[in-house]
Design a protein around this motif. Structure first.
Motif, PDB file in Angstrom:
ATOM      1  N   UNK A 103       9.820  11.985  -2.000  1.00 27.95           N
ATOM      2  CA  UNK A 103      10.364  11.192  -3.111  1.00 27.95           C
ATOM      3  C   UNK A 103      10.952   9.849  -2.706  1.00 27.95           C
ATOM      4  N   UNK A 104      11.177   9.623  -1.404  1.00 28.29           N
ATOM      5  CA  UNK A 104      11.794   8.365  -0.969  1.00 28.29           C
ATOM      6  C   UNK A 104      10.878   7.175  -1.278  1.00 28.29           C
ATOM      7  N   UNK A 105       9.610   7.288  -0.917  1.00 28.56           N
ATOM      8  CA  UNK A 105       8.660   6.192  -1.151  1.00 28.56           C
ATOM      9  C   UNK A 105       8.459   5.989  -2.653  1.00 28.56           C
ATOM     10  N   UNK A 106       8.389   7.128  -3.421  1.00 23.40           N
ATOM     11  CA  UNK A 106       8.238   7.003  -4.877  1.00 23.40           C
ATOM     12  C   UNK A 106       9.409   6.235  -5.483  1.00 23.40           C
ATOM     13  N   UNK A 107      10.618   6.557  -4.971  1.00 22.47           N
ATOM     14  CA  UNK A 107      11.830   5.898  -5.454  1.00 22.47           C
ATOM     15  C   UNK A 107      11.770   4.390  -5.161  1.00 22.47           C
ATOM     16  N   UNK A 108      11.386   4.036  -3.920  1.00 21.81           N
ATOM     17  CA  UNK A 108      11.243   2.626  -3.546  1.00 21.81           C
ATOM     18  C   UNK A 108      10.203   1.940  -4.420  1.00 21.81           C
ATOM     19  N   UNK A 109       9.085   2.658  -4.666  1.00 21.08           N
ATOM     20  CA  UNK A 109       7.998   2.067  -5.464  1.00 21.08           C
ATOM     21  C   UNK A 109       8.493   1.756  -6.878  1.00 21.08           C
ATOM     22  N   UNK A 110       9.235   2.685  -7.486  1.00 24.56           N
ATOM     23  CA  UNK A 110       9.769   2.463  -8.842  1.00 24.56           C
ATOM     24  C   UNK A 110      10.678   1.241  -8.856  1.00 24.56           C
ATOM     25  N   UNK A 111      11.591   1.195  -7.876  1.00 22.44           N
ATOM     26  CA  UNK A 111      12.545   0.073  -7.822  1.00 22.44           C
ATOM     27  C   UNK A 111      11.820  -1.265  -7.610  1.00 22.44           C
ATOM     28  N   UNK A 112      10.844  -1.253  -6.724  1.00 25.26           N
ATOM     29  CA  UNK A 112      10.104  -2.485  -6.403  1.00 25.26           C
ATOM     30  C   UNK A 112       9.346  -2.983  -7.625  1.00 25.26           C
ATOM     31  N   UNK A 113       8.683  -2.061  -8.336  1.00 22.28           N
ATOM     32  CA  UNK A 113       7.892  -2.466  -9.501  1.00 22.28           C
ATOM     33  C   UNK A 113       8.765  -2.820 -10.688  1.00 22.28           C
ATOM     34  N   UNK A 144       0.867  -1.193   0.000  1.00 22.65           N
ATOM     35  CA  UNK A 144       0.000   0.000   0.000  1.00 22.65           C
ATOM     36  C   UNK A 144       0.899   1.236   0.000  1.00 22.65           C
ATOM     37  N   UNK A 145       1.285   1.681  -1.211  1.00 20.68           N
ATOM     38  CA  UNK A 145       2.239   2.791  -1.330  1.00 20.68           C
ATOM     39  C   UNK A 145       1.662   4.107  -0.779  1.00 20.68           C
ATOM     40  N   UNK A 146       0.363   4.334  -0.972  1.00 20.34           N
ATOM     41  CA  UNK A 146      -0.268   5.586  -0.497  1.00 20.34           C
ATOM     42  C   UNK A 146      -0.104   5.704   1.021  1.00 20.34           C
ATOM     43  N   UNK A 147      -0.251   4.589   1.729  1.00 16.55           N
ATOM     44  CA  UNK A 147      -0.115   4.570   3.181  1.00 16.55           C
ATOM     45  C   UNK A 147       1.294   5.012   3.588  1.00 16.55           C
TER      46      UNK A 147
END
Length: 178
Positions: free
Chosen positions: A65-75, A53-56
């Motif tokens: 930008x930290x969570x966005x960066x993690x999300x890009x890498x994860x996906x 749950x990235x929004x959370x």
């Protein structure tokens, strides 16, 4: 890409076990155990990675930008299904063994025909208990007693004849040991 998922091992172990020679049973058992361990390890994990749950996390983490960066890498992360590099070798070995099998079958068919001819010949003869010595000589000229052309000494066994050599003596002569 979803990896191919197996519900259970696609190997028919009991059919395979019937074909394993006795001297290789222990190796086969070890192989089956190893395979079972791998299948259990794969089954212990879910087919797809858990959804996050990235929004959370974007609400909780203060760094922009930290969570966005993690999300890009994860996906972006994909674990490719291993490439099949040995099937061609296995197919080659199967083809080689199939040709050996067909050659053996041909040779076996030839032997079967020869044996059937021998059986037919033996069936065409008089039963042994009704044969005279002359009938036997006519049917088996090589093994019959022939006192005129090939006289033998009593008890007419090969070991008692002049010039007889045992298998051991013949082997020793072949290898030059006197």
């Amino acid at each position: 890409m979803a990896a191919r998922r197996i519900a259970q091992s696609s190997i028919n172990w009991s059919a395979l076990a019937e074909r394993v020679p006795a001297n290789q049973k222990s190796s086969f058992g070890a192989f089956k155990t190893k395979s079972d361990i791998y299948v259990r390890a794969v089954m212990a994990n879910p087919e797809n990675p858990p959804k996050i749950d990235w929004a959370h996390y974007k609400k909780l983490v203060p760094v922009a930008g930290l969570v966005d960066n993690f999300q890009k890498q994860y996906e972006a992360l994909t674990v490719p299904y291993p490439k099949d590099t040995v099937s061609s070798q296995v197919d080659g070995e199967i083809k080689a063994s199939e040709s050996e099998i067909s050659a053996y079958k041909k040779a076996s068919d030839q032997r079967i025909q020869n044996y059937q001819k021998e059986i037919a010949h033996l069936k065409s003869l008089l039963p042994y208990d009704q044969m005279t010595m002359e009938d036997y000589r006519d049917a088996f000229p090589d093994s019959a007693l022939d006192p005129i052309n090939r006289p033998t000494f009593w008890p007419h066994t090969p070991e008692e004849q002049v010039g007889y050599k045992s298998k051991e003596q013949i082997e020793a002569e072949k290898h030059g040991h006197h």
